[in-house]
Enzyme design. Structure first.
Site, mmCIF file in Angstrom:
data_model
loop_
_atom_site.group_PDB
_atom_site.id
_atom_site.type_symbol
_atom_site.label_atom_id
_atom_site.label_comp_id
_atom_site.label_asym_id
_atom_site.label_seq_id
_atom_site.Cartn_x
_atom_site.Cartn_y
_atom_site.Cartn_z
ATOM 1 N N ASP A 1 -3.516 2.454 -5.331
ATOM 2 C CA ASP A 1 -2.320 2.457 -4.478
ATOM 3 C C ASP A 1 -2.183 1.165 -3.681
ATOM 4 O OD1 ASP A 1 -4.223 2.792 -2.434
ATOM 5 O OD2 ASP A 1 -2.811 4.004 -1.272
ATOM 6 N N GLU A 2 -2.740 0.080 -4.202
ATOM 7 C CA GLU A 2 -2.809 -1.125 -3.380
ATOM 8 C C GLU A 2 -2.859 -2.408 -4.209
ATOM 9 O OE1 GLU A 2 -5.999 -2.403 -0.049
ATOM 10 O OE2 GLU A 2 -5.786 -0.262 -0.432
ATOM 11 N N ASP B 1 0.868 -1.184 0.000
ATOM 12 C CA ASP B 1 0.000 0.000 0.000
ATOM 13 C C ASP B 1 0.902 1.231 0.000
ATOM 14 O OD1 ASP B 1 -3.113 0.838 1.036
ATOM 15 O OD2 ASP B 1 -1.523 2.285 1.402
HETATM 16 P P1 DGT Z 1 -1.919 6.042 3.956
HETATM 17 O O1 DGT Z 1 -2.630 5.946 5.256
HETATM 18 O O2 DGT Z 1 -0.499 6.515 4.109
HETATM 19 O O3 DGT Z 1 -2.040 4.813 3.106
HETATM 20 O O4 DGT Z 1 -2.648 7.251 3.167
HETATM 21 P P2 DGT Z 1 -3.419 7.246 1.793
HETATM 22 O O5 DGT Z 1 -3.734 8.662 1.475
HETATM 23 O O6 DGT Z 1 -2.637 6.511 0.746
HETATM 24 O O7 DGT Z 1 -4.753 6.501 2.201
HETATM 25 P P3 DGT Z 1 -5.512 5.265 1.521
HETATM 26 O O8 DGT Z 1 -4.557 4.184 1.167
HETATM 27 O O9 DGT Z 1 -6.628 4.937 2.441
HETATM 28 O O10 DGT Z 1 -6.145 5.903 0.200
HETATM 29 C C1 DGT Z 1 -5.460 5.975 -1.034
HETATM 30 C C2 DGT Z 1 -5.896 7.216 -1.801
HETATM 31 O O11 DGT Z 1 -7.329 7.218 -1.962
HETATM 32 C C3 DGT Z 1 -5.588 8.533 -1.098
HETATM 33 O O12 DGT Z 1 -4.284 9.029 -1.382
HETATM 34 C C4 DGT Z 1 -6.672 9.450 -1.569
HETATM 35 C C5 DGT Z 1 -7.850 8.539 -1.826
HETATM 36 N N1 DGT Z 1 -8.797 8.649 -0.687
HETATM 37 C C6 DGT Z 1 -8.772 7.989 0.497
HETATM 38 N N2 DGT Z 1 -9.772 8.362 1.296
HETATM 39 C C7 DGT Z 1 -10.488 9.295 0.598
HETATM 40 C C8 DGT Z 1 -11.664 10.086 0.869
HETATM 41 O O13 DGT Z 1 -12.276 10.020 1.953
HETATM 42 N N3 DGT Z 1 -12.083 10.939 -0.132
HETATM 43 C C9 DGT Z 1 -11.431 11.029 -1.336
HETATM 44 N N4 DGT Z 1 -11.895 11.861 -2.276
HETATM 45 N N5 DGT Z 1 -10.331 10.317 -1.627
HETATM 46 C C10 DGT Z 1 -9.859 9.468 -0.685
HETATM 47 CA CA CA Z 2 -2.229 4.267 0.864
HETATM 48 CA CA CA Z 3 -4.989 2.077 0.021
#
Ligand code: DGT
Ligand code: CA
Ligand code: CA
Length: 364
Positions: free
Chosen positions: A111-112, A10
């Site tokens: 991203d996964e 991820d």
């Molecule tokens: P992390 O915790 O370091 O993996 O952070 P992210 O941002 O990669 O979180 P993830 O893996 O849950 O989500 C991947 C992408 O999906 C993130 O960069 C933006 C999008 N995303 C996640 N949650 C939301 C949301 O609530 N609203 C929108 N519009 N996009 C989202």
């Molecule tokens: Ca992520």
């Molecule tokens: Ca993810």
């Protein structure tokens, strides 16, 4: 069941990290990637934020105005609009680096992904750990992105493990360490357990996975229903037999817009839908594709989502067919519509290359 080695990968703060790669000067600043709703200056939500911004309480899904308030003392905070095309390109590049290391590769999202690496590492977790590190290094070298990796005998534990030491983590849980690894974790570490479920457990004074193991499958089923109850019962014990299934990213083209006013009036919506179809069709033509599926999407005034899609009899690139199908779907979706609609979207999927094109290339 035969023992397996499954790797989950991820990418860290994905959209925001992509922005940092494009402009490395952002790295020292709080970075928020925003879905501006194009209604007024700051209306909209945060898609994601880098870890500097997260220190100030910025999270995915919160309103942009909240994020700005929380970061008001950081004059260097940056608020960028989402650029899905660019994140898609970065994702494709990264997935292409990873894929070759899998016996079976399952794309989950931008991203996964899961990789079954059982044969590749000959069921050896030490070898698996080296492979995990190697993949992380290579991804960084080729794309400048950091990611987190979890390795274990199944998908469930690997997913939990990749989240365990985020960002830039590598967590290996071999069969003999499963119990020890899981028992220390809060119950919310289990995928699918959200705030609601967590609250129910917390009212029963159950906080950790170890605590929840005291409940038998009947009690859990009574509380959450048979399906979820059984899932939780198995999950806290690290039991999961889901195979890694071969899956490549499915490309689709879509456009979404915020309407000038909330509405559920067919005539009004139909005009916007026509424009959206024009936009989507341009992308289809530019990429030389045919589509077999058409969908319309509503974001309703209470921000809930509704969508409807239709599979066509055969692939086409026809603008008339896109317009006609989308309008039909709109009409159907509006039957018994209670909420007004705030955002309207159109998508085409099940894409294939235009035949002529493929025929030509296959001759060379
Ligand atoms: P992390 O915790 O370091 O993996 O952070 P992210 O941002 O990669 O979180 P993830 O893996 O849950 O989500 C991947 C992408 O999906 C993130 O960069 C933006 C999008 N995303 C996640 N949650 C939301 C949301 O609530 N609203 C929108 N519009 N996009 C989202
Ligand atoms: Ca992520
Ligand atoms: Ca993810």
């Amino acid at each position: 069941m035969e023992s397996r080695v499954v790797l989950h990968i991820d990418f860290d703060y994905f959209y925001a990290q992509c922005e940092e790669v494009r402009d490395p000067e952002l790295k020292v600043k709080p970075v928020c990637v925003c879905v501006f709703s194009d209604r007024g200056e700051d209306s909209g939500a945060i898609a994601t934020a880098n870890y500097t911004a997260r220190k100030f309480g910025v999270r995915s899904g919160i309103p942009i105005i909240f994020a700005k308030k929380r970061l008001r003392d950081r004059k260097d905070a940056v608020f960028l609009p989402v650029d899905f095309d660019y994140y898609g390109e970065m994702s494709e590049k990264a997935m292409n680096v990873i894929k070759k290391y899998a016996d079976v590769f399952e794309y989950v999202g931008k991203d996964e992904a899961y990789l079954d690496i059982t044969n590749r590492v000959e069921k050896n977790f030490e070898k698996a750990s080296h492979l995990g590190q190697q993949i992380k290094n290579l991804v960084r070298e080729k794309t400048k992105l950091s990611c987190s990796v979890g390795i274990s005998p199944n998908k469930l534990i690997s997913k939990i493990a990749s989240d365990f030491q985020k960002p830039d983590g590598l967590t290996v849980v071999s069969s003999d360490k499963i119990e020890e690894f899981l028992e220390q974790l809060q119950i919310r570490a289990i995928p699918g357990i959200g705030k609601k479920t967590e609250k129910i457990f917390s009212e029963l004074n159950l906080e950790t996975i170890k605590d929840v193991k005291n409940l038998d499958v009947f009690t859990l089923s009574k509380e959450f229903g048979r399906k979820s109850g059984t899932y939780i019962y198995n999950a806290v014990r690290g039991i999961d037999s889901e195979p890694v299934k071969e899956r490549e990213p499915s490309i689709q083209y879509s456009k979404i817009m915020t309407l000038k006013k909330d509405s559920k009036d067919y005539a009004f919506l139909s005009k916007s839908l026509e424009e959206l179809c024009n936009e989507v069709h341009k992308v289809v033509m530019r990429n030389n594709r045919m589509f077999k599926s058409v969908g319309v999407h509503f974001v309703q005034s209470d921000l809930s989502n509704k969508s409807k899609s239709k599979m066509l009899k055969s692939p086409t690139s026809s603008m008339e067919e896109l317009q006609k199908t989308a309008q039909q779907l709109l009409e159907e979706a509006l039957k018994n519509q209670t909420h007004t609609i705030r955002r309207l979207g159109v998508k085409v999927a099940e894409l294939s290359e235009i035949h002529g094109q493929r025929a030509i290339t296959s001759y060379f």
